[in-house]
Write a protein that holds these residues in place. Sequence first.
Motif, PDB file in Angstrom:
ATOM      1  N   PHE A 315       0.835  -1.200   0.000  1.00 16.01           N
ATOM      2  CA  PHE A 315       0.000   0.000   0.000  1.00 16.01           C
ATOM      3  C   PHE A 315       0.877   1.261   0.000  1.00 16.01           C
ATOM      4  CE2 PHE A 315      -2.925  -3.212   1.280  1.00 16.01           C
ATOM      5  CZ  PHE A 315      -4.206  -2.748   1.035  1.00 16.01           C
ATOM      6  N   HIS A 316       0.200   2.422  -0.166  1.00  8.03           N
ATOM      7  CA  HIS A 316       0.876   3.727  -0.097  1.00  8.03           C
ATOM      8  C   HIS A 316       1.903   3.849  -1.216  1.00  8.03           C
ATOM      9  CE1 HIS A 316       2.991   6.946   2.646  1.00  8.03           C
ATOM     10  NE2 HIS A 316       2.094   7.504   1.841  1.00  8.03           N
ATOM     11  N   ARG A 317       1.417   3.731  -2.463  1.00 13.63           N
ATOM     12  CA  ARG A 317       2.321   3.715  -3.610  1.00 13.63           C
ATOM     13  C   ARG A 317       2.381   5.096  -4.264  1.00 13.63           C
ATOM     14  NH1 ARG A 317       3.804  -1.444  -3.883  1.00 13.63           N
ATOM     15  NH2 ARG A 317       5.244  -0.914  -5.576  1.00 13.63           N
ATOM     16  N   PRO A 318       3.580   5.634  -4.459  1.00 22.66           N
ATOM     17  CA  PRO A 318       3.734   6.975  -5.022  1.00 22.66           C
ATOM     18  C   PRO A 318       3.113   7.090  -6.418  1.00 22.66           C
ATOM     19  CG  PRO A 318       5.791   6.199  -4.082  1.00 22.66           C
ATOM     20  CD  PRO A 318       4.868   5.029  -4.097  1.00 22.66           C
ATOM     21  N   SER A 319       2.549   8.251  -6.691  1.00 24.63           N
ATOM     22  CA  SER A 319       1.935   8.493  -7.991  1.00 24.63           C
ATOM     23  C   SER A 319       2.981   8.895  -9.024  1.00 24.63           C
ATOM     24  CB  SER A 319       0.880   9.604  -7.884  1.00 24.63           C
ATOM     25  OG  SER A 319       1.510  10.861  -7.652  1.00 24.63           O
ATOM     26  N   GLN A 320       2.633   8.711 -10.278  1.00 22.03           N
ATOM     27  CA  GLN A 320       3.516   9.177 -11.347  1.00 22.03           C
ATOM     28  C   GLN A 320       3.672  10.693 -11.275  1.00 22.03           C
ATOM     29  OE1 GLN A 320       5.081   7.050 -13.861  1.00 22.03           O
ATOM     30  NE2 GLN A 320       6.283   8.953 -13.887  1.00 22.03           N
ATOM     31  N   ASN A 321       2.606  11.368 -10.909  1.00 21.11           N
ATOM     32  CA  ASN A 321       2.628  12.824 -10.786  1.00 21.11           C
ATOM     33  C   ASN A 321       3.672  13.271  -9.775  1.00 21.11           C
ATOM     34  OD1 ASN A 321       1.617  15.446  -9.358  1.00 21.11           O
ATOM     35  ND2 ASN A 321       0.544  15.448 -11.322  1.00 21.11           N
ATOM     36  N   VAL A 516      -5.201  14.032 -15.877  1.00 20.87           N
ATOM     37  CA  VAL A 516      -4.064  13.371 -16.522  1.00 20.87           C
ATOM     38  C   VAL A 516      -3.890  11.949 -15.995  1.00 20.87           C
ATOM     39  CG1 VAL A 516      -1.570  13.446 -16.893  1.00 20.87           C
ATOM     40  CG2 VAL A 516      -2.896  15.571 -16.896  1.00 20.87           C
ATOM     41  N   GLU A 517      -4.013  11.801 -14.693  1.00 15.34           N
ATOM     42  CA  GLU A 517      -3.707  10.526 -14.054  1.00 15.34           C
ATOM     43  C   GLU A 517      -4.701   9.432 -14.447  1.00 15.34           C
ATOM     44  OE1 GLU A 517      -0.354   9.419 -11.701  1.00 15.34           O
ATOM     45  OE2 GLU A 517      -1.011  11.328 -12.562  1.00 15.34           O
ATOM     46  N   LYS A 518      -5.913   9.805 -14.790  1.00 19.44           N
ATOM     47  CA  LYS A 518      -6.897   8.802 -15.223  1.00 19.44           C
ATOM     48  C   LYS A 518      -6.428   8.068 -16.475  1.00 19.44           C
ATOM     49  CE  LYS A 518     -11.026  11.024 -13.318  1.00 19.44           C
ATOM     50  NZ  LYS A 518     -12.313  11.694 -13.612  1.00 19.44           N
ATOM     51  N   ASN A 519      -5.624   8.747 -17.291  1.00 20.07           N
ATOM     52  CA  ASN A 519      -5.091   8.108 -18.496  1.00 20.07           C
ATOM     53  C   ASN A 519      -3.928   7.187 -18.183  1.00 20.07           C
ATOM     54  OD1 ASN A 519      -6.878   9.549 -20.251  1.00 20.07           O
ATOM     55  ND2 ASN A 519      -5.573  11.356 -20.058  1.00 20.07           N
ATOM     56  N   ARG A 520      -3.370   7.335 -17.000  1.00 26.07           N
ATOM     57  CA  ARG A 520      -2.267   6.469 -16.574  1.00 26.07           C
ATOM     58  C   ARG A 520      -2.765   5.316 -15.716  1.00 26.07           C
ATOM     59  NH1 ARG A 520       1.107  11.779 -14.593  1.00 26.07           N
ATOM     60  NH2 ARG A 520       2.313  12.168 -16.498  1.00 26.07           N
ATOM     61  N   ARG A 521      -3.773   5.566 -14.895  1.00 21.48           N
ATOM     62  CA  ARG A 521      -4.242   4.596 -13.906  1.00 21.48           C
ATOM     63  C   ARG A 521      -5.772   4.489 -14.013  1.00 21.48           C
ATOM     64  NH1 ARG A 521       0.241   3.529 -14.358  1.00 21.48           N
ATOM     65  NH2 ARG A 521       1.969   4.237 -13.066  1.00 21.48           N
ATOM     66  N   SER A 522      -6.226   3.403 -14.581  1.00 19.29           N
ATOM     67  CA  SER A 522      -7.661   3.249 -14.862  1.00 19.29           C
ATOM     68  C   SER A 522      -8.490   3.171 -13.599  1.00 19.29           C
ATOM     69  CB  SER A 522      -7.894   2.008 -15.723  1.00 19.29           C
ATOM     70  OG  SER A 522      -7.461   0.836 -15.050  1.00 19.29           O
ATOM     71  N   HIS A 523      -7.877   2.817 -12.466  1.00 24.27           N
ATOM     72  CA  HIS A 523      -8.662   2.712 -11.234  1.00 24.27           C
ATOM     73  C   HIS A 523      -9.182   4.075 -10.789  1.00 24.27           C
ATOM     74  CE1 HIS A 523      -4.920   4.073  -9.274  1.00 24.27           C
ATOM     75  NE2 HIS A 523      -5.646   4.321  -8.208  1.00 24.27           N
ATOM     76  N   LEU A 524      -8.659   5.157 -11.381  1.00 27.41           N
ATOM     77  CA  LEU A 524      -9.099   6.507 -11.027  1.00 27.41           C
ATOM     78  C   LEU A 524     -10.170   7.042 -11.989  1.00 27.41           C
ATOM     79  CD1 LEU A 524      -5.633   8.113 -10.174  1.00 27.41           C
ATOM     80  CD2 LEU A 524      -7.413   7.402  -8.562  1.00 27.41           C
ATOM     81  N   THR A 525     -10.662   6.208 -12.879  1.00 25.07           N
ATOM     82  CA  THR A 525     -11.601   6.661 -13.918  1.00 25.07           C
ATOM     83  C   THR A 525     -12.781   7.417 -13.339  1.00 25.07           C
ATOM     84  OG1 THR A 525     -10.993   4.842 -15.388  1.00 25.07           O
ATOM     85  CG2 THR A 525     -13.128   5.894 -15.765  1.00 25.07           C
ATOM     86  N   ASN A 526     -13.330   6.941 -12.249  1.00 30.16           N
ATOM     87  CA  ASN A 526     -14.535   7.559 -11.680  1.00 30.16           C
ATOM     88  C   ASN A 526     -14.234   8.548 -10.559  1.00 30.16           C
ATOM     89  OD1 ASN A 526     -16.306   6.061 -13.366  1.00 30.16           O
ATOM     90  ND2 ASN A 526     -16.066   4.282 -12.018  1.00 30.16           N
ATOM     91  N   ALA A 527     -12.972   8.906 -10.392  1.00 24.02           N
ATOM     92  CA  ALA A 527     -12.610   9.831  -9.317  1.00 24.02           C
ATOM     93  C   ALA A 527     -12.932  11.268  -9.711  1.00 24.02           C
ATOM     94  CB  ALA A 527     -11.125   9.710  -8.995  1.00 24.02           C
TER      95      ALA A 527
END
Length: 559
Positions: A315-321, A516-527
């Motif tokens: 858990f607690h994984r750094p974002s690409q951003n 931007v991050e939704k295009n990198r990480r699909s789990h954030l699509t609905n965020a």
Amino acid sequence: MKNILKINSRVFLLGLIMTLVLTESCSDDYLEEVTYGEVPPSEMTKAENVEKAIIAAYSVLNGQIDGASNAYNSPASNWSFGDVVSDDCYKGGGGTGDQNQIHQMELYNTSPTIYDVERKWMALYEGVKRTNEAMKLLNASEDFDADLKIQRHAELRFLRGHYYFELKKIYNHIPYIDETAETVSDYARSNTEFSSEQLWGKIEEDFQEAYNVLPDSQEEAGRPNKLAAMAYLAKTYLFQQKWEDAYDATTIVMGGNYGLLDDFQEVFLPENDNSREVIFAVQYSINDGQSSNYNGSIGDRLTAPGGPYYAQYGFHRPSQNLVNAFKTNIYGLPIEDNIDITDTDNVDPRLDITIGRPGIPYKDLDILYEANWARDLATYGPYGPKKRIVSANSSYHVSVWPYVNALNYYIIRYAEVLLWRAEAAVELGNLEEARALVNQIRERAANSEYVKTLDGAADAANYNIGTYDIVWTDVVDARNKVRLESRLELAMEGHRFFNLVRWGIAEQIINEYLSVEKNRRSHLTNASFTAGKNEYWPIPQEYIDSVKEGLVTQNDGYN
């Protein structure tokens, strides 16, 4: 063994007859009276038992409030409440269904029934309750040393200020209960009885009274001293944008014996975690006789990064951003283009001290971090936490369940105080002072030991960090530079989200990040972050249901 204040939750069972407990969600009554121990009432005010009650008030600082191992749902480090819901990191773990309630928090789909929302509330109010009860016992004790009684009372005021500060920044509208509470019903209070300004005033009062009385230094690490109280008061002012008060408070703190360590890496070594840079910390220890090493970093145990030396929680994984934010130009200054870092880019050396990156040596383990350490690489990407992970070679690391360590959690460190002062200096028009303070932070990073290749022959990446050498003349630009430095210096320490909120830019920054991050990480699509709602967490529904109807007002957006 670290010379620290011994925090052992078992002493609470010996120290109090009756306690007012905010129980777990499995209870039908959220406010339940529980009998602990067999100590006669006449014994309660004896000095030794009062000291046990005071220690019990300290013991909740780590978020552990019972015999379970789920303090990760109420972590002192706020890794889920301050990082996962910001642009700094993802939840991680074994996919979105693993601790799904934190996944919902990451999507800003938080509800009043989410377990972590309830658990954090319970842990902090348990701290308030224990502090209040200890105050009453202390006041009633006739054989407690008179001078020490005054000091211990100040320590309790500090602790209560801390617990309420955390409650205020997380839930905003909160019930306030002091040591006059006598019964269970005294803890069933309205959360709108006091205005936001009045609540801040009560928190300020606790820290101010603590500052007035506490000694300059304490023999036992873990007990707050005078400057710790002033530093926390400065933080309280900062959250209210009381810039002159914050500036004056930091003047006092900076005039003391605290300072930056020479090497950024050394700040986060357990053997240094009561160093001159650490102003106040949650004290962790292992192999001290406490069951299951619950005095260790129990709230952070899920952040173990996996790989051959650590548990596979992930858990607690750094974002690409966040990773991209450490990119620098030829002058060693931040670029801020959010374009993915390549092997040829210049980077701030704090990047590879803070974050595990593929191909970069990890700690002193003589091994390269690999993307496949990630438990769910496809969902959460290749990066892992590093700054607050203790080397598996260290005697301060437990290699068996519950996989904790003895690295303290730093509630306030000196680098933060410098950054707070820089913020206040900008708002007061002292832009050049702010530049000098930021440069002090960056110079420390530049002069630190860089991560090396496995053979030690070269730097592990193109490290390049410089100072701001051009005079600052624009307030907006200076403000942004201070805020960016705060992000880089404090990354993965649980502060980012709360800073975005108090700066008034949470909606802007987070939704820009998500676009931007939704295009990198699909789990954030609905965020999606909703302004006027997601800045604070909801009041736990179980608390609302347990008190008189209409007594508690839910935070905006959660009805």
